[in-house]
Write a protein that holds these residues in place. Structure first.
Motif, PDB file in Angstrom:
ATOM      1  N   ALA A   1       8.842  67.326 -46.108  1.00 12.45           N
ATOM      2  CA  ALA A   1       9.005  65.882 -46.378  1.00 12.45           C
ATOM      3  C   ALA A   1      10.121  65.231 -45.686  1.00 12.45           C
ATOM      4  O   ALA A   1       9.821  64.055 -45.370  1.00 12.45           O
ATOM      5  N   SER A   2      11.135  65.925 -44.967  1.00  9.98           N
ATOM      6  CA  SER A   2      12.059  65.181 -44.044  1.00  9.98           C
ATOM      7  C   SER A   2      11.316  64.731 -43.120  1.00  9.98           C
ATOM      8  O   SER A   2      11.956  63.821 -42.280  1.00  9.98           O
ATOM      9  N   MET A   3      10.134  65.045 -42.530  1.00 10.34           N
ATOM     10  CA  MET A   3       9.411  64.585 -41.389  1.00 10.34           C
ATOM     11  C   MET A   3       9.156  62.891 -41.770  1.00 10.34           C
ATOM     12  O   MET A   3       8.802  62.329 -40.869  1.00 10.34           O
ATOM     13  N   LEU A   4       9.059  62.448 -43.076  1.00  3.55           N
ATOM     14  CA  LEU A   4       8.635  61.170 -43.196  1.00  3.55           C
ATOM     15  C   LEU A   4       9.966  60.292 -43.136  1.00  3.55           C
ATOM     16  O   LEU A   4       9.614  59.132 -43.382  1.00  3.55           O
ATOM     17  N   VAL A   5      10.946  60.684 -42.903  1.00  2.78           N
ATOM     18  CA  VAL A   5      11.956  59.925 -42.245  1.00  2.78           C
ATOM     19  C   VAL A   5      11.703  59.181 -41.363  1.00  2.78           C
ATOM     20  O   VAL A   5      12.184  57.902 -41.178  1.00  2.78           O
ATOM     21  N   GLN A   6      11.072  59.619 -40.249  1.00  3.64           N
ATOM     22  CA  GLN A   6      10.654  59.062 -39.077  1.00  3.64           C
ATOM     23  C   GLN A   6       9.465  57.842 -39.752  1.00  3.64           C
ATOM     24  O   GLN A   6       8.296  58.403 -40.090  1.00  3.64           O
ATOM     25  N   LYS A   7       9.537  56.732 -39.512  1.00  2.00           N
ATOM     26  CA  LYS A   7       8.490  55.867 -39.943  1.00  2.00           C
ATOM     27  C   LYS A   7       7.273  55.918 -39.324  1.00  2.00           C
ATOM     28  O   LYS A   7       6.253  55.734 -39.772  1.00  2.00           O
ATOM     29  N   SER A   8       7.336  56.182 -37.713  1.00  2.00           N
ATOM     30  CA  SER A   8       6.089  56.566 -37.361  1.00  2.00           C
ATOM     31  C   SER A   8       5.195  57.552 -37.739  1.00  2.00           C
ATOM     32  O   SER A   8       3.988  57.468 -37.709  1.00  2.00           O
ATOM     33  N   TYR A   9       5.740  58.665 -38.157  1.00  3.22           N
ATOM     34  CA  TYR A   9       5.230  59.870 -38.672  1.00  3.22           C
ATOM     35  C   TYR A   9       4.582  59.606 -40.074  1.00  3.22           C
ATOM     36  O   TYR A   9       3.559  59.902 -40.394  1.00  3.22           O
ATOM     37  N   ALA A  10       5.590  58.753 -40.928  1.00  2.00           N
ATOM     38  CA  ALA A  10       4.994  58.301 -42.233  1.00  2.00           C
ATOM     39  C   ALA A  10       3.701  57.571 -42.337  1.00  2.00           C
ATOM     40  O   ALA A  10       3.101  57.741 -43.034  1.00  2.00           O
ATOM     41  N   ARG A  11       3.550  56.640 -41.205  1.00  2.00           N
ATOM     42  CA  ARG A  11       2.498  55.997 -41.145  1.00  2.00           C
ATOM     43  C   ARG A  11       1.403  56.601 -40.910  1.00  2.00           C
ATOM     44  O   ARG A  11      -0.031  56.204 -41.145  1.00  2.00           O
ATOM     45  N   ILE A  12       1.277  57.845 -40.135  1.00  2.00           N
ATOM     46  CA  ILE A  12       0.110  58.706 -39.666  1.00  2.00           C
ATOM     47  C   ILE A  12       0.008  60.042 -40.410  1.00  2.00           C
ATOM     48  O   ILE A  12      -0.827  60.918 -40.262  1.00  2.00           O
ATOM     49  N   CYS A  13       0.956  60.123 -41.525  1.00  2.09           N
ATOM     50  CA  CYS A  13       0.737  61.355 -42.441  1.00  2.09           C
ATOM     51  C   CYS A  13      -0.430  61.471 -42.936  1.00  2.09           C
ATOM     52  O   CYS A  13      -1.105  60.461 -43.658  1.00  2.09           O
ATOM     53  N   PRO A  14      -1.105  62.555 -43.260  1.00  2.38           N
ATOM     54  CA  PRO A  14      -2.358  62.612 -43.884  1.00  2.38           C
ATOM     55  C   PRO A  14      -2.303  62.456 -45.549  1.00  2.38           C
ATOM     56  O   PRO A  14      -1.084  62.651 -45.712  1.00  2.38           O
ATOM     57  N   THR A  15      -3.335  62.609 -46.226  1.00  3.59           N
ATOM     58  CA  THR A  15      -3.062  62.296 -47.439  1.00  3.59           C
ATOM     59  C   THR A  15      -2.522  63.966 -48.153  1.00  3.59           C
ATOM     60  O   THR A  15      -2.736  64.901 -47.810  1.00  3.59           O
ATOM     61  N   ILE A  16      -1.540  63.409 -48.975  1.00  2.00           N
ATOM     62  CA  ILE A  16      -0.745  64.248 -49.603  1.00  2.00           C
ATOM     63  C   ILE A  16      -1.269  64.976 -50.786  1.00  2.00           C
ATOM     64  O   ILE A  16      -1.679  64.060 -51.966  1.00  2.00           O
ATOM     65  N   VAL A  17      -1.560  66.160 -51.217  1.00  2.00           N
ATOM     66  CA  VAL A  17      -2.411  66.617 -51.987  1.00  2.00           C
ATOM     67  C   VAL A  17      -1.213  67.483 -53.316  1.00  2.00           C
ATOM     68  O   VAL A  17      -1.603  67.856 -54.209  1.00  2.00           O
ATOM     69  N   GLY A  18      -0.031  67.757 -52.427  1.00  2.00           N
ATOM     70  CA  GLY A  18       0.963  68.625 -53.391  1.00  2.00           C
ATOM     71  C   GLY A  18       2.184  68.670 -52.718  1.00  2.00           C
ATOM     72  O   GLY A  18       2.424  68.102 -51.616  1.00  2.00           O
ATOM     73  N   MET A  19       3.276  68.713 -53.760  1.00  2.00           N
ATOM     74  CA  MET A  19       4.568  68.868 -53.051  1.00  2.00           C
ATOM     75  C   MET A  19       5.302  70.228 -53.637  1.00  2.00           C
ATOM     76  O   MET A  19       4.956  70.223 -54.858  1.00  2.00           O
ATOM     77  N   GLU A  20       6.116  70.925 -53.166  1.00  2.34           N
ATOM     78  CA  GLU A  20       6.711  72.041 -53.607  1.00  2.34           C
ATOM     79  C   GLU A  20       8.215  72.274 -52.996  1.00  2.34           C
ATOM     80  O   GLU A  20       8.375  71.755 -51.858  1.00  2.34           O
ATOM     81  N   LYS A  21       9.003  72.990 -53.770  1.00  2.00           N
ATOM     82  CA  LYS A  21      10.337  73.108 -53.084  1.00  2.00           C
ATOM     83  C   LYS A  21      10.423  74.431 -52.308  1.00  2.00           C
ATOM     84  O   LYS A  21      10.094  75.598 -53.133  1.00  2.00           O
ATOM     85  N   GLY A  22      10.973  74.601 -51.251  1.00  2.00           N
ATOM     86  CA  GLY A  22      10.936  75.871 -50.610  1.00  2.00           C
ATOM     87  C   GLY A  22       9.559  76.094 -49.766  1.00  2.00           C
ATOM     88  O   GLY A  22       8.469  75.752 -50.068  1.00  2.00           O
ATOM     89  N   LYS A  23       9.782  76.520 -48.566  1.00  3.37           N
ATOM     90  CA  LYS A  23       8.611  76.785 -47.677  1.00  3.37           C
ATOM     91  C   LYS A  23       7.606  77.737 -48.359  1.00  3.37           C
ATOM     92  O   LYS A  23       6.468  77.732 -48.207  1.00  3.37           O
ATOM     93  N   ASP A  24       8.237  79.014 -48.775  1.00  2.00           N
ATOM     94  CA  ASP A  24       7.481  80.027 -49.265  1.00  2.00           C
ATOM     95  C   ASP A  24       6.496  79.585 -50.557  1.00  2.00           C
ATOM     96  O   ASP A  24       5.356  80.048 -50.539  1.00  2.00           O
ATOM     97  N   ALA A  25       7.184  79.008 -51.469  1.00  3.04           N
ATOM     98  CA  ALA A  25       6.415  78.220 -52.514  1.00  3.04           C
ATOM     99  C   ALA A  25       5.413  77.329 -52.020  1.00  3.04           C
ATOM    100  O   ALA A  25       4.418  77.432 -52.749  1.00  3.04           O
TER     101      ALA A  25
END
Length: 103
Positions: A51-75
């Motif tokens: 989610a930290s990638m979305l701090v970059q406004k240019s990336y936030a504009r092109i981010c694909p549709t989000i279907v889920g969020m979780e804490k930790g990469k393994d999870a």
């Protein structure tokens, strides 16, 4: 601003989902939170991005549709695998975008 499906998946590691989503939408830094998104690459079903990638406004504009969020990469990896399994068990196919469009 990122695009979210209506009933997105929320992992057990996310203690305050509304607050976390609000921070992500506002472009604030969220540590160790990963987003599961629909893939823009036809060779992939889903993608996992920090989610930290979305701090970059240019990336936030092109981010694909989000279907889920979780804490930790393994999870997040486990969540993505669970989503794919659920889609296959429900439809018998791996048509992820169609599944979320018709859900």
């Amino acid at each position: 601003m990122p695009k979210w499906i209506t009933d997105y998946y929320i992992g057990a590691g996310i203690k305050h989902p509304k607050k976390t989503r609000k921070k992500i939408d506002a472009g604030h830094l969220t540590v160790d939170v990963y987003l599961i998104t629909l893939s823009e690459n036809p060779g992939n079903l889903l993608e996992i991005i920090p989610a930290s990638m979305l701090v970059q406004k240019s990336y936030a504009r092109i981010c694909p549709t989000i279907v889920g969020m979780e804490k930790g990469k393994d999870a997040a990896i486990d969540m993505a695998a669970g989503i794919i399994k659920e889609i296959y068990e429900t439809t018998g196919h791996f048509q992820v975008k169609d599944y979320f469009k018709n859900r």
